[in-house]
Design a protein around this motif. Structure first.
Motif, PDB file in Angstrom:
ATOM      1  N   VAL A   1       0.830  -1.201   0.000  1.00 58.59           N
ATOM      2  CA  VAL A   1       0.000   0.000   0.000  1.00 58.59           C
ATOM      3  C   VAL A   1       0.865   1.252   0.000  1.00 58.59           C
ATOM      4  CG1 VAL A   1      -1.755   1.291   1.283  1.00 58.59           C
ATOM      5  CG2 VAL A   1      -1.917  -1.203   1.111  1.00 58.59           C
ATOM      6  N   GLY A   2       1.991   1.211   0.695  1.00 57.36           N
ATOM      7  CA  GLY A   2       2.844   2.393   0.783  1.00 57.36           C
ATOM      8  C   GLY A   2       3.747   2.607  -0.411  1.00 57.36           C
ATOM      9  N   TYR A   3       3.809   1.641  -1.317  1.00 61.58           N
ATOM     10  CA  TYR A   3       4.742   1.732  -2.447  1.00 61.58           C
ATOM     11  C   TYR A   3       4.559   3.011  -3.278  1.00 61.58           C
ATOM     12  CZ  TYR A   3       7.403   0.324  -6.567  1.00 61.58           C
ATOM     13  OH  TYR A   3       8.301   0.280  -7.611  1.00 61.58           O
ATOM     14  N   PRO A   4       3.328   3.401  -3.661  1.00 57.02           N
ATOM     15  CA  PRO A   4       3.187   4.643  -4.435  1.00 57.02           C
ATOM     16  C   PRO A   4       3.682   5.879  -3.688  1.00 57.02           C
ATOM     17  CG  PRO A   4       1.169   3.347  -4.529  1.00 57.02           C
ATOM     18  CD  PRO A   4       2.026   2.744  -3.466  1.00 57.02           C
ATOM     19  N   LEU A   5       3.601   5.859  -2.356  1.00 56.69           N
ATOM     20  CA  LEU A   5       4.070   7.000  -1.578  1.00 56.69           C
ATOM     21  C   LEU A   5       5.592   7.053  -1.560  1.00 56.69           C
ATOM     22  CD1 LEU A   5       1.583   6.772   1.442  1.00 56.69           C
ATOM     23  CD2 LEU A   5       1.423   8.241  -0.582  1.00 56.69           C
ATOM     24  N   ARG A   6       6.240   5.888  -1.481  1.00 52.93           N
ATOM     25  CA  ARG A   6       7.705   5.867  -1.522  1.00 52.93           C
ATOM     26  C   ARG A   6       8.209   6.361  -2.868  1.00 52.93           C
ATOM     27  NH1 ARG A   6       6.700   0.980   1.048  1.00 52.93           N
ATOM     28  NH2 ARG A   6       7.307  -0.255  -0.775  1.00 52.93           N
ATOM     29  N   LEU A   7       7.512   5.983  -3.950  1.00 51.76           N
ATOM     30  CA  LEU A   7       7.900   6.475  -5.273  1.00 51.76           C
ATOM     31  C   LEU A   7       7.820   8.005  -5.336  1.00 51.76           C
ATOM     32  CD1 LEU A   7       6.212   3.989  -7.789  1.00 51.76           C
ATOM     33  CD2 LEU A   7       8.635   4.139  -7.166  1.00 51.76           C
ATOM     34  N   ARG A   8       6.885   8.575  -4.596  1.00 49.11           N
ATOM     35  CA  ARG A   8       6.694  10.024  -4.598  1.00 49.11           C
ATOM     36  C   ARG A   8       7.511  10.729  -3.517  1.00 49.11           C
ATOM     37  NH1 ARG A   8       2.509   7.470  -6.716  1.00 49.11           N
ATOM     38  NH2 ARG A   8       1.293   8.481  -8.381  1.00 49.11           N
TER      39      ARG A   8
ATOM     40  N   GLY B   1      -8.969 -13.821  -1.512  1.00 49.36           N
ATOM     41  CA  GLY B   1      -9.111 -13.066  -2.757  1.00 49.36           C
ATOM     42  C   GLY B   1      -9.731 -11.699  -2.532  1.00 49.36           C
ATOM     43  N   GLY B   2     -10.764 -11.650  -1.690  1.00 47.14           N
ATOM     44  CA  GLY B   2     -11.406 -10.374  -1.417  1.00 47.14           C
ATOM     45  C   GLY B   2     -10.491  -9.413  -0.687  1.00 47.14           C
ATOM     46  N   GLN B   3      -9.660  -9.947   0.233  1.00 48.18           N
ATOM     47  CA  GLN B   3      -8.719  -9.093   0.954  1.00 48.18           C
ATOM     48  C   GLN B   3      -7.632  -8.570   0.023  1.00 48.18           C
ATOM     49  OE1 GLN B   3      -7.674 -11.956   3.942  1.00 48.18           O
ATOM     50  NE2 GLN B   3      -9.206 -11.206   5.416  1.00 48.18           N
ATOM     51  N   ARG B   4      -7.159  -9.388  -0.896  1.00 54.38           N
ATOM     52  CA  ARG B   4      -6.162  -8.923  -1.872  1.00 54.38           C
ATOM     53  C   ARG B   4      -6.734  -7.816  -2.743  1.00 54.38           C
ATOM     54  NH1 ARG B   4      -3.038 -14.431  -3.972  1.00 54.38           N
ATOM     55  NH2 ARG B   4      -2.774 -15.359  -1.893  1.00 54.38           N
ATOM     56  N   GLN B   5      -7.988  -7.983  -3.109  1.00 58.11           N
ATOM     57  CA  GLN B   5      -8.625  -6.943  -3.926  1.00 58.11           C
ATOM     58  C   GLN B   5      -8.684  -5.626  -3.163  1.00 58.11           C
ATOM     59  OE1 GLN B   5     -11.812  -5.423  -3.756  1.00 58.11           O
ATOM     60  NE2 GLN B   5     -11.683  -4.477  -5.770  1.00 58.11           N
ATOM     61  N   ARG B   6      -8.960  -5.687  -1.881  1.00 60.71           N
ATOM     62  CA  ARG B   6      -9.016  -4.468  -1.061  1.00 60.71           C
ATOM     63  C   ARG B   6      -7.642  -3.832  -0.916  1.00 60.71           C
ATOM     64  NH1 ARG B   6     -12.969  -6.072   4.000  1.00 60.71           N
ATOM     65  NH2 ARG B   6     -14.529  -7.191   2.778  1.00 60.71           N
ATOM     66  N   VAL B   7      -6.612  -4.661  -0.786  1.00 61.77           N
ATOM     67  CA  VAL B   7      -5.247  -4.126  -0.726  1.00 61.77           C
ATOM     68  C   VAL B   7      -4.924  -3.378  -2.011  1.00 61.77           C
ATOM     69  CG1 VAL B   7      -2.793  -4.718  -0.597  1.00 61.77           C
ATOM     70  CG2 VAL B   7      -4.433  -5.871   0.900  1.00 61.77           C
ATOM     71  N   ALA B   8      -5.315  -3.958  -3.152  1.00 63.82           N
ATOM     72  CA  ALA B   8      -5.067  -3.296  -4.435  1.00 63.82           C
ATOM     73  C   ALA B   8      -5.771  -1.943  -4.502  1.00 63.82           C
ATOM     74  CB  ALA B   8      -5.518  -4.199  -5.581  1.00 63.82           C
TER      75      ALA B   8
END
Length: 359
Positions: free
Chosen positions: A101-108, A141-148
């Motif tokens: 979840v934090g990956y896009p923030l680290r990129l920024r 599967g539902g939890q992975r979708q929520r993480v995405a």
């Protein structure tokens, strides 16, 4: 997470070809600020290509694309500030939930202390509080979708793009996640463009639906308008179940054989016309109903389906017609036997005259 200042999207005359194939054929579309718009169509219709144009992963041959007042057709994906979820979720298996979840923030280059707080808020938003330290392979599967979804919204984009994110889930979980995603959209308010080939999913979730086929938008309307007043046979056939009868224009009337049809909306100005009837709007009666369109038929096949039963009938001229009745004690008692003569009636408001083209 707070309600986000959403952006409108304007697509103007966008074309994309692959050899002789028009993946997108001069497409124009306006998505309102904060709207949930679904691109709906069969495989190969062009809906995913259009989403990839919005994301910046596909460069069109021509046309314009604006987010708000800014032209972004040449802006690379990482500078469009768009959140996106994919059909496969595209999560990193070697990272924890919080790491993903934090990956896009680290990129920024967001400060580490701020990342932890924003990741926690994003996980709370998708109802995954306390899941930050879990591995991806420990999730359903539902939890992975929520993480995405959490990863897509953590940096608070003003536009969210979703490419068939529920297709890998079983039906019960998919139905549940449709409602959850709709609630999340209402909470955050970001402009959302959602791709699916599932018409019930589109009807459940969308403010408006753009039905796409052969790289063109067949109709853009609310779920109610699409279902009740499809523009042509393709839309009527793709959205819900439909029965079609060929009809002709005779003066100011529309006729089926020698019978003048009663219909509440004007017939389109088209060379070929069809009477479209939804199976659940066709009544099974014991006698003609005054003011309704009445057809005599023979029940060819009767199929019990639990909450309803389906009757496949044949009209006098050999045309097949399908009707569906919701199951009840009275409906069960009136269920015809195969081979029995039956009378069908369709109210004028349920007799929809459509363009026979665009099949």
């Amino acid at each position: 997470m707070a309600n986000i200042a959403a952006l409108p999207i304007t697509v103007a005359n966008v074309t994309k070809t692959y050899g002789r194939v028009h993946a997108l054929d001069n497409v124009s579309l306006h998505v309102k600020s904060g709207e949930f718009l679904t691109l709906l169509g069969p495989s190969g219709s062009g809906k995913s290509t259009l989403l990839m144009v919005l994301a910046g992963f596909t460069r069109p041959d021509s046309g314009s694309l604006k987010f708000g007042d800014h032209e972004v057709i040449r802006t690379p994906p990482h500078l469009r500030d768009v959140g996106m979820t994919f059909q496969s979720y595209a999560l990193f298996p070697h990272m924890t939930v919080a790491g993903n979840v934090g990956y896009p923030l680290r990129l920024r280059k967001v400060p580490r202390t701020e990342i932890a707080d924003r990741v926690d808020r994003a996980l709370q938003t998708v109802q995954l509080d306390g899941f930050g330290d879990r591995r991806i392979d420990q999730l359903s599967g539902g939890q992975r979708q929520r993480v995405a979804v959490a990863r897509a919204i953590v940096f608070e984009p003003r536009i969210l793009l979703m490419d068939e994110p529920l297709s890998a889930l079983d039906k019960k979980l998919r139905d549940q996640m449709q409602i959850e995603l709709r609630r999340l959209h209402e909470k955050l308010g970001m402009t959302t463009v959602y791709v699916t080939h599932d018409q019930r999913e589109a009807l459940t979730m969308s403010d408006r639906i753009a039905v796409v086929n052969h790289g063109r938008i067949m109709q853009l309307a609310t779920p109610l308008d699409l279902y009740e007043h499809p523009a042509n046979r393709f839309v009527a056939d793709f959205i819900g179940e439909s029965t079609f009868l060929p009809v002709t224009r005779r003066g100011d009337r529309v006729v089926y054989g020698d019978m003048a049809l009663r219909h509440s909306r004007p017939a389109p100005d088209a060379a070929g016309l069809l009477l479209m009837m939804r199976p659940e709007r066709i009544a099974l009666t014991t006698a003609p109903v005054e003011g309704a369109n009445t057809f005599s038929a023979v029940a060819r096949e009767v199929v019990y389906q639990g909450d309803s039963y389906l009757v496949q009938a044949v009209l006098a001229d050999g045309t097949e017609i399908t009707l569906r009745r919701p199951m009840s004690g009275a409906a069960l008692a009136a269920m015809p036997a195969p081979g029995a003569p039956i009378t069908l009636s369709v109210a004028p408001e349920d007799a929809v005259i459509i363009d026979a083209g665009e099949v």
